[in-house]
Scaffold this motif. Structure first.
Motif, mmCIF file in Angstrom:
data_model
loop_
_atom_site.group_PDB
_atom_site.id
_atom_site.type_symbol
_atom_site.label_atom_id
_atom_site.label_comp_id
_atom_site.label_asym_id
_atom_site.label_seq_id
_atom_site.Cartn_x
_atom_site.Cartn_y
_atom_site.Cartn_z
ATOM 1 N N PRO A 41 0.712 -1.461 -0.045
ATOM 2 C CA PRO A 41 0.208 0.098 0.013
ATOM 3 C C PRO A 41 1.107 1.151 0.477
ATOM 4 N N GLY A 42 0.103 2.394 -0.451
ATOM 5 C CA GLY A 42 1.256 3.907 -0.313
ATOM 6 C C GLY A 42 1.266 4.379 0.715
ATOM 7 N N HIS A 43 1.711 5.610 0.977
ATOM 8 C CA HIS A 43 1.837 5.901 2.005
ATOM 9 C C HIS A 43 0.542 6.296 2.285
ATOM 10 N N THR A 44 -0.278 7.463 1.699
ATOM 11 C CA THR A 44 -1.671 7.498 2.677
ATOM 12 C C THR A 44 -2.703 6.475 2.767
ATOM 13 N N GLU A 45 -2.616 5.471 1.940
ATOM 14 C CA GLU A 45 -3.197 4.409 2.404
ATOM 15 C C GLU A 45 -2.531 3.300 3.685
ATOM 16 N N ARG A 46 -1.409 3.744 4.097
ATOM 17 C CA ARG A 46 -0.634 2.729 5.236
ATOM 18 C C ARG A 46 -1.637 3.817 6.239
ATOM 19 N N TRP A 47 -1.460 5.209 6.275
ATOM 20 C CA TRP A 47 -1.782 5.607 7.262
ATOM 21 C C TRP A 47 -3.552 5.723 7.669
ATOM 22 N N GLY A 48 -3.877 5.697 6.448
ATOM 23 C CA GLY A 48 -5.787 4.799 6.318
ATOM 24 C C GLY A 48 -6.052 3.621 7.127
ATOM 25 N N LEU A 49 -4.703 2.647 7.140
ATOM 26 C CA LEU A 49 -4.804 1.380 7.320
ATOM 27 C C LEU A 49 -5.191 1.455 9.302
ATOM 28 N N ALA A 50 -3.454 2.332 9.257
ATOM 29 C CA ALA A 50 -3.184 2.450 10.824
ATOM 30 C C ALA A 50 -4.666 3.283 11.571
ATOM 31 N N ILE A 51 -4.918 4.358 11.281
ATOM 32 C CA ILE A 51 -6.392 5.052 11.680
ATOM 33 C C ILE A 51 -7.848 4.451 11.769
#
Length: 242
Positions: free
Chosen positions: A76-86
């Motif tokens: 996953p891209g950078h933004t997707e990683r934040w989305g997954l974590a949040i």
């Protein structure tokens, strides 16, 4: 099995090609991972594990999908990683205070369930699956046979006629859970990124909380509102990338 048979019959009557032997084999593997172990394991576990804990564990599905997707070459891209974590943080907040409960076997089934569903979801994109909705029909038929086999293996037998309410609930799941819901998920797997296709696992607990308030008079705590905001924000982050 009923949903798969109905969908298969309609597609066959409309002239859709019947799956080849290789396609049946791939459908059986995906049906085992998604429906037999993924869905079946969750249903088995929820008979003794609290539903809040089940929602928390199932909320890890996008994380497992991102991991397996990365192992298959699609991190996953950078933004997707934040989305997954949040999103996962929101699921944890939403179920704060739950405990695992239940015995060892249901707990293990619950933990393995989202891992199996994620692996099947990612792997299906690389297998020789049937085309279009025939893929969904074949998976449901094969997965249904697997779950029936599991059921007979652990000694489950019908002991009484189900009530009319139970029959209505069954056909609701045949139509909306299988023919509509699972078909929509299959379409997403064929046309969207794995992390986006599995983002429904974040939305489901939010809908459950809303329905609990509307249908059962349950109240929302400040923590629950915060968790829901985090979950919806995570979904926004996951859907931004085209």
């Amino acid at each position: 099995m009923l949903a798969g048979a109905l969908l298969f019959a309609v597609l066959w009557l409309r002239g859709a090609p019947v799956p080849t032997a290789r396609q049946w084999g791939a459908s059986a593997l995906v049906g085992l991972l998604l429906l037999g172990v993924g869905n079946g394991g969750l249903v088995f576990a929820q008979q003794s594990v609290p539903s809040g804990v089940a929602a928390l564990v199932v909320g890890s599905l996008p994380l497992w999908t991102a991991l397996f997707g990365g192992l298959f070459g699609q991190w996953p891209g950078h933004t997707e990683r934040w989305g997954l974590a949040i999103g996962f943080g929101g699921i944890v907040l939403l179920n704060l205070g739950s405990d695992m409960g239940g015995s060892l076997l249901p707990t293990l089934a619950l933990l393995v369930s989202p891992m199996s569903w994620a692996l099947g979801s990612v792997w299906s994109r690389r297998l020789p699956m049937p085309h279009g909705l025939m893929s969904t029909a074949a998976q449901m038929l094969c997965g249904g046979v697997v779950m029936l086999g599991f059921s007979l293996l652990i000694g489950e037998r019908p002991t009484a006629m189900p009530t009319p309410r139970a029959v209505l609930a069954f056909f609701y799941l045949v139509v909306f859970g299988s023919l509509v819901g699972y078909s929509a998920y299959g379409y997403l797997l064929r046309n969207a990124r794995p992390s986006l296709a599995t983002s429904y696992a974040y939305v489901n607990p939010v809908l459950a909380v809303f329905l609990g308030g509307i249908l059962a008079g349950e109240t929302m705590t400040p923590t629950a509102w915060l968790a829901m905001g985090a979950i919806l924000g995570a979904v926004v982050l996951l859907t931004r990338k085209k």
